[in-house]
Scaffold this active site. Structure first.
Site, PDB file in Angstrom:
ATOM      1  N   THR A  73       0.824  -1.209   0.000  1.00  0.00           N
ATOM      2  CA  THR A  73       0.000   0.000   0.000  1.00  0.00           C
ATOM      3  C   THR A  73       0.858   1.260   0.000  1.00  0.00           C
ATOM      4  O   THR A  73       2.046   1.228   0.335  1.00  0.00           O
ATOM      5  CB  THR A  73      -0.946   0.020   1.227  1.00  0.00           C
ATOM      6  OG1 THR A  73      -0.184   0.024   2.422  1.00  0.00           O
ATOM      7  CG2 THR A  73      -1.871  -1.180   1.216  1.00  0.00           C
ATOM      8  N   ASP A  74       0.229   2.356  -0.364  1.00  0.00           N
ATOM      9  CA  ASP A  74       0.926   3.639  -0.379  1.00  0.00           C
ATOM     10  C   ASP A  74       0.478   4.488   0.814  1.00  0.00           C
ATOM     11  O   ASP A  74      -0.239   4.003   1.695  1.00  0.00           O
ATOM     12  CB  ASP A  74       0.705   4.364  -1.713  1.00  0.00           C
ATOM     13  CG  ASP A  74      -0.756   4.678  -1.986  1.00  0.00           C
ATOM     14  OD1 ASP A  74      -1.584   4.654  -1.050  1.00  0.00           O
ATOM     15  OD2 ASP A  74      -1.074   4.964  -3.147  1.00  0.00           O
ATOM     16  N   GLN A  75       0.849   5.742   0.835  1.00  0.00           N
ATOM     17  CA  GLN A  75       0.544   6.623   1.955  1.00  0.00           C
ATOM     18  C   GLN A  75      -0.963   6.824   2.142  1.00  0.00           C
ATOM     19  O   GLN A  75      -1.427   7.113   3.228  1.00  0.00           O
ATOM     20  CB  GLN A  75       1.224   7.973   1.741  1.00  0.00           C
ATOM     21  CG  GLN A  75       1.142   8.889   2.939  1.00  0.00           C
ATOM     22  CD  GLN A  75       1.959  10.149   2.732  1.00  0.00           C
ATOM     23  OE1 GLN A  75       2.497  10.382   1.670  1.00  0.00           O
ATOM     24  NE2 GLN A  75       2.045  10.957   3.759  1.00  0.00           N
TER      25      GLN A  75
END
Length: 141
Positions: free
Chosen positions: A15-17
């Site tokens: 996942t990203d931020q």
């Protein structure tokens, strides 16, 4: 038509931020789905590669519909979209746990000699793959 379905549990590192699956990870999931599809047909990339043949991607397309989030389990459906004896196009649909489509796409591949990257006819060099692909389309072989 043969459709393979593979479950993928979203890991934190994917996942990203924003807390959603980073877009490049869907390509990895395409590969997971493609490998499962091939194995469901009774075939093996590993066995092909032992003969000095690899299957590089020559084109990939992806469309993003909605995000999948950390902790969810995604479903990757994979099937053959087209096959002409030389080029193979796999299609993918990635859905969230509720069945909502998150990503669709395709990847096109050819098989080549690993040492020279010269194209090889799947139909002639791997007739078992050719028959399995024809059968996956529902074509009598």
């Amino acid at each position: 038509m043969t459709i393979a379905e593979t479950k993928v549990k979203v890991r934190y590192q994917e996942t990203d931020q924003m807390g959603v699956v980073y877009h490049a990870n869907y390509l990895v999931w395409f590969e997971i789905g493609r490998t499962a599809f091939i194995e469901e047909l009774g075939l093996s990339y590993y066995e092909m590669e032992k003969q000095g043949i690899v299957a590089p991607v020559i084109d990939v397309q992806m469309s993003f519909k909605q995000p999948i989030r950390y902790g969810q389990e995604a479903s990757v459906k994979t099937w053959l979209e087209s096959y002409d004896g030389l080029r193979t196009t796999y299609a993918y649909q990635i859905s969230d746990p509720e069945g909502n489509i998150a990503v669709t796409g395709t990847s096109q591949h050819v098989i080549v000699k690993k040492d020279s990257f010269r194209p090889v006819s799947l139909r002639r060099s791997f007739p078992d793959w050719h028959r399995a692909y024809e059968k996956a389309f529902g074509v009598e072989v």
